[in-house]
Scaffold this motif. Sequence first.
Motif, PDB file in Angstrom:
ATOM      1  N   ARG A 110      13.168   4.225   6.336  1.00 32.65           N
ATOM      2  CA  ARG A 110      12.909   5.604   6.732  1.00 32.65           C
ATOM      3  C   ARG A 110      11.573   6.132   6.237  1.00 32.65           C
ATOM      4  NH1 ARG A 110      17.680   9.775   5.980  1.00 32.65           N
ATOM      5  NH2 ARG A 110      16.066  10.981   7.058  1.00 32.65           N
ATOM      6  N   HIS A 111      11.004   5.476   5.235  1.00 31.00           N
ATOM      7  CA  HIS A 111       9.753   5.980   4.667  1.00 31.00           C
ATOM      8  C   HIS A 111       8.603   4.985   4.805  1.00 31.00           C
ATOM      9  CE1 HIS A 111      11.717   9.524   2.986  1.00 31.00           C
ATOM     10  NE2 HIS A 111      12.680   8.735   2.532  1.00 31.00           N
ATOM     11  N   ILE A 112       8.857   3.709   4.537  1.00 28.90           N
ATOM     12  CA  ILE A 112       7.770   2.729   4.575  1.00 28.90           C
ATOM     13  C   ILE A 112       7.559   2.178   5.980  1.00 28.90           C
ATOM     14  CG2 ILE A 112       7.066   0.438   3.779  1.00 28.90           C
ATOM     15  CD1 ILE A 112       8.204   1.082   1.065  1.00 28.90           C
ATOM     16  N   LEU A 113       8.615   1.669   6.616  1.00 27.72           N
ATOM     17  CA  LEU A 113       8.451   1.040   7.931  1.00 27.72           C
ATOM     18  C   LEU A 113       7.867   1.990   8.975  1.00 27.72           C
ATOM     19  CD1 LEU A 113       8.758  -1.405   9.718  1.00 27.72           C
ATOM     20  CD2 LEU A 113      11.145  -0.767  10.118  1.00 27.72           C
ATOM     21  N   PRO A 114       8.348   3.236   9.106  1.00 27.04           N
ATOM     22  CA  PRO A 114       7.735   4.119  10.122  1.00 27.04           C
ATOM     23  C   PRO A 114       6.248   4.345   9.901  1.00 27.04           C
ATOM     24  CG  PRO A 114       9.839   5.016   9.386  1.00 27.04           C
ATOM     25  CD  PRO A 114       9.514   3.882   8.462  1.00 27.04           C
ATOM     26  N   ASN A 115       5.801   4.347   8.641  1.00 22.40           N
ATOM     27  CA  ASN A 115       4.377   4.570   8.366  1.00 22.40           C
ATOM     28  C   ASN A 115       3.549   3.296   8.452  1.00 22.40           C
ATOM     29  OD1 ASN A 115       3.995   7.531   7.407  1.00 22.40           O
ATOM     30  ND2 ASN A 115       5.884   6.856   6.415  1.00 22.40           N
ATOM     31  N   ALA A 116       4.224   2.157   8.629  1.00 22.42           N
ATOM     32  CA  ALA A 116       3.516   0.889   8.817  1.00 22.42           C
ATOM     33  C   ALA A 116       3.432   0.496  10.285  1.00 22.42           C
ATOM     34  CB  ALA A 116       4.212  -0.221   8.030  1.00 22.42           C
ATOM     35  N   THR A 117       4.022   1.308  11.160  1.00 17.55           N
ATOM     36  CA  THR A 117       4.088   0.923  12.569  1.00 17.55           C
ATOM     37  C   THR A 117       2.715   0.852  13.234  1.00 17.55           C
ATOM     38  OG1 THR A 117       4.527   3.252  13.106  1.00 17.55           O
ATOM     39  CG2 THR A 117       6.422   1.782  12.947  1.00 17.55           C
TER      40      THR A 117
ATOM     41  N   ARG B  35       0.827  -1.214   0.000  1.00 12.79           N
ATOM     42  CA  ARG B  35       0.000   0.000   0.000  1.00 12.79           C
ATOM     43  C   ARG B  35       0.855   1.256   0.000  1.00 12.79           C
ATOM     44  NH1 ARG B  35      -1.911   3.521   3.833  1.00 12.79           N
ATOM     45  NH2 ARG B  35      -0.851   2.381   5.498  1.00 12.79           N
ATOM     46  N   LEU B  36       1.911   1.263   0.811  1.00 11.79           N
ATOM     47  CA  LEU B  36       2.685   2.491   1.007  1.00 11.79           C
ATOM     48  C   LEU B  36       3.655   2.787  -0.132  1.00 11.79           C
ATOM     49  CD1 LEU B  36       3.494   2.010   4.805  1.00 11.79           C
ATOM     50  CD2 LEU B  36       1.932   3.701   3.828  1.00 11.79           C
ATOM     51  N   LYS B  37       4.148   1.753  -0.805  1.00 13.50           N
ATOM     52  CA  LYS B  37       5.197   2.001  -1.799  1.00 13.50           C
ATOM     53  C   LYS B  37       4.680   2.748  -3.031  1.00 13.50           C
ATOM     54  CE  LYS B  37       5.122  -2.244  -4.620  1.00 13.50           C
ATOM     55  NZ  LYS B  37       5.937  -3.405  -5.052  1.00 13.50           N
ATOM     56  N   HIS B  38       3.365   2.823  -3.201  1.00 13.50           N
ATOM     57  CA  HIS B  38       2.804   3.531  -4.344  1.00 13.50           C
ATOM     58  C   HIS B  38       2.381   4.963  -3.990  1.00 13.50           C
ATOM     59  CE1 HIS B  38       2.875  -0.072  -6.773  1.00 13.50           C
ATOM     60  NE2 HIS B  38       2.175  -0.731  -5.869  1.00 13.50           N
ATOM     61  N   LEU B  39       2.618   5.401  -2.753  1.00 11.81           N
ATOM     62  CA  LEU B  39       2.229   6.752  -2.361  1.00 11.81           C
ATOM     63  C   LEU B  39       3.248   7.779  -2.877  1.00 11.81           C
ATOM     64  CD1 LEU B  39       0.925   6.164   1.272  1.00 11.81           C
ATOM     65  CD2 LEU B  39      -0.346   6.186  -0.877  1.00 11.81           C
ATOM     66  N   ASP B  40       2.813   9.029  -2.918  1.00  5.84           N
ATOM     67  CA  ASP B  40       3.618  10.074  -3.548  1.00  5.84           C
ATOM     68  C   ASP B  40       4.957  10.302  -2.859  1.00  5.84           C
ATOM     69  OD1 ASP B  40       1.626  10.418  -5.382  1.00  5.84           O
ATOM     70  OD2 ASP B  40       0.702  12.128  -4.364  1.00  5.84           O
ATOM     71  N   TYR B  41       4.974  10.249  -1.520  1.00  7.22           N
ATOM     72  CA  TYR B  41       6.225  10.579  -0.841  1.00  7.22           C
ATOM     73  C   TYR B  41       7.298   9.529  -1.108  1.00  7.22           C
ATOM     74  CZ  TYR B  41       4.845   7.268   2.841  1.00  7.22           C
ATOM     75  OH  TYR B  41       4.468   6.143   3.542  1.00  7.22           O
ATOM     76  N   VAL B  42       6.898   8.278  -1.365  1.00  7.54           N
ATOM     77  CA  VAL B  42       7.873   7.247  -1.721  1.00  7.54           C
ATOM     78  C   VAL B  42       8.402   7.518  -3.126  1.00  7.54           C
ATOM     79  CG1 VAL B  42       8.232   4.782  -2.135  1.00  7.54           C
ATOM     80  CG2 VAL B  42       6.855   5.534  -0.186  1.00  7.54           C
ATOM     81  N   GLY B  43       7.505   7.893  -4.060  1.00  8.77           N
ATOM     82  CA  GLY B  43       7.947   8.261  -5.408  1.00  8.77           C
ATOM     83  C   GLY B  43       8.895   9.445  -5.388  1.00  8.77           C
ATOM     84  N   ALA B  44       8.614  10.423  -4.504  1.00  7.30           N
ATOM     85  CA  ALA B  44       9.499  11.583  -4.402  1.00  7.30           C
ATOM     86  C   ALA B  44      10.870  11.185  -3.869  1.00  7.30           C
ATOM     87  CB  ALA B  44       8.869  12.625  -3.485  1.00  7.30           C
TER      88      ALA B  44
ATOM     89  N   ALA C 171      12.738   9.594  -6.670  1.00 12.39           N
ATOM     90  CA  ALA C 171      13.185  10.619  -7.621  1.00 12.39           C
ATOM     91  C   ALA C 171      14.389  11.389  -7.097  1.00 12.39           C
ATOM     92  CB  ALA C 171      12.035  11.580  -7.927  1.00 12.39           C
ATOM     93  N   ASN C 172      14.494  11.522  -5.785  1.00 10.09           N
ATOM     94  CA  ASN C 172      15.621  12.233  -5.189  1.00 10.09           C
ATOM     95  C   ASN C 172      16.844  11.344  -5.012  1.00 10.09           C
ATOM     96  OD1 ASN C 172      14.351  14.732  -4.979  1.00 10.09           O
ATOM     97  ND2 ASN C 172      13.412  14.195  -3.009  1.00 10.09           N
ATOM     98  N   GLY C 173      16.770  10.109  -5.478  1.00  7.42           N
ATOM     99  CA  GLY C 173      17.928   9.234  -5.436  1.00  7.42           C
ATOM    100  C   GLY C 173      18.075   8.407  -4.184  1.00  7.42           C
ATOM    101  N   ALA C 174      17.017   8.288  -3.362  1.00 10.52           N
ATOM    102  CA  ALA C 174      17.109   7.481  -2.141  1.00 10.52           C
ATOM    103  C   ALA C 174      17.273   6.009  -2.496  1.00 10.52           C
ATOM    104  CB  ALA C 174      15.862   7.678  -1.282  1.00 10.52           C
ATOM    105  N   GLY C 175      18.107   5.307  -1.731  1.00 12.60           N
ATOM    106  CA  GLY C 175      18.321   3.890  -1.952  1.00 12.60           C
ATOM    107  C   GLY C 175      17.185   3.051  -1.394  1.00 12.60           C
ATOM    108  N   ASN C 176      17.206   1.761  -1.707  1.00 11.55           N
ATOM    109  CA  ASN C 176      16.135   0.867  -1.243  1.00 11.55           C
ATOM    110  C   ASN C 176      16.084   0.792   0.282  1.00 11.55           C
ATOM    111  OD1 ASN C 176      15.288   0.187  -3.866  1.00 11.55           O
ATOM    112  ND2 ASN C 176      16.852  -1.412  -4.033  1.00 11.55           N
TER     113      ASN C 176
END
Length: 297
Positions: free
Chosen positions: A205-212, A182-191, A194-199
């Motif tokens: 830092r983006h998916i796990l904290p929002n799945a807590t 669910r979370l990997k398709h949200l805009d902030y993950v796409g951003a 796009a900014n070059g963040a690694g997997n």
Amino acid sequence: MTALDIPAAPAPAAARERGRAADAWRRLRRNRLALTGAVLAALFVLIAVFSSLLTPYDPARPDFDHVLAAPSRAHWLGTDDLGRDQLSRVLVGVTASMQVGVLAVVLAFVLAVPLGLVAGYFGKFADTVVSRLTDTMLAFPFLVLAVGLAAVLGPSLKNATIAIGISQIPAIIRITRAETLRLKHLDYVGAAIANGAGNGTILFRHILPNATSALIVQATVGVPSAIIGEAVLSFLGLGVQPPSPSLGVMLSSAQPFIATAPWMAVFPGLVIVLATLAFNLLGDGVRDILDPRGGSR
């Protein structure tokens, strides 16, 4: 531009955190059942931590002058077939239950969350392997799998904890995988991509904290399941070994004396019911607090 036209500065992060904590506390206070569960759960945790200071007698010392004594001022919950104080044994048994309840859930999360993240984020081969492993484990009911693993590992509290923790892995994998999808398709993950963040950055830092939120709710559900699992394994002789006290061991020892000394089974059974009920009520309350729509109910 006048002073009135200057936009207000955003609230500091600490202030926002305090505001969220205050809002969560208000929601918890409005939910009487959840508040009751939280108080009971905290009480059980305190008993587990300080049981050695609370026991009025040595829980393993027999007293053959008071065998099968009914509840009295000297022994509030009576004694067992060896004259051991039931209250002392119940208090120490709560320690074993809480230890398994917490450690088994921690073990399950440590093993399951990375697998769920990998399966949901990378998909394809990783998702296929993890999903098939999860489906295979889910083919066995929770208690059946725990009993089988404990029988293979051998009877002890440590092995019972491992068996229960492994048995809880499939449910946590599925929840983590679903949240990741669910979370990997949200805009902030796409951003972030796009900014070059690694997997690794995206996952932790983006998916796990929002799945807590979903994972915390699952943890509060996992603890009562682990408590029941420990009682069942100890009852069957695959958990805590006599003469060490355990609620499951006490229920097993009470079988031949149900008619003549019912207190031997009633009080340990009542403690198991209250402990599982407390964490289930707490889990319902945590789910409502973490639900963003909770405030509108």
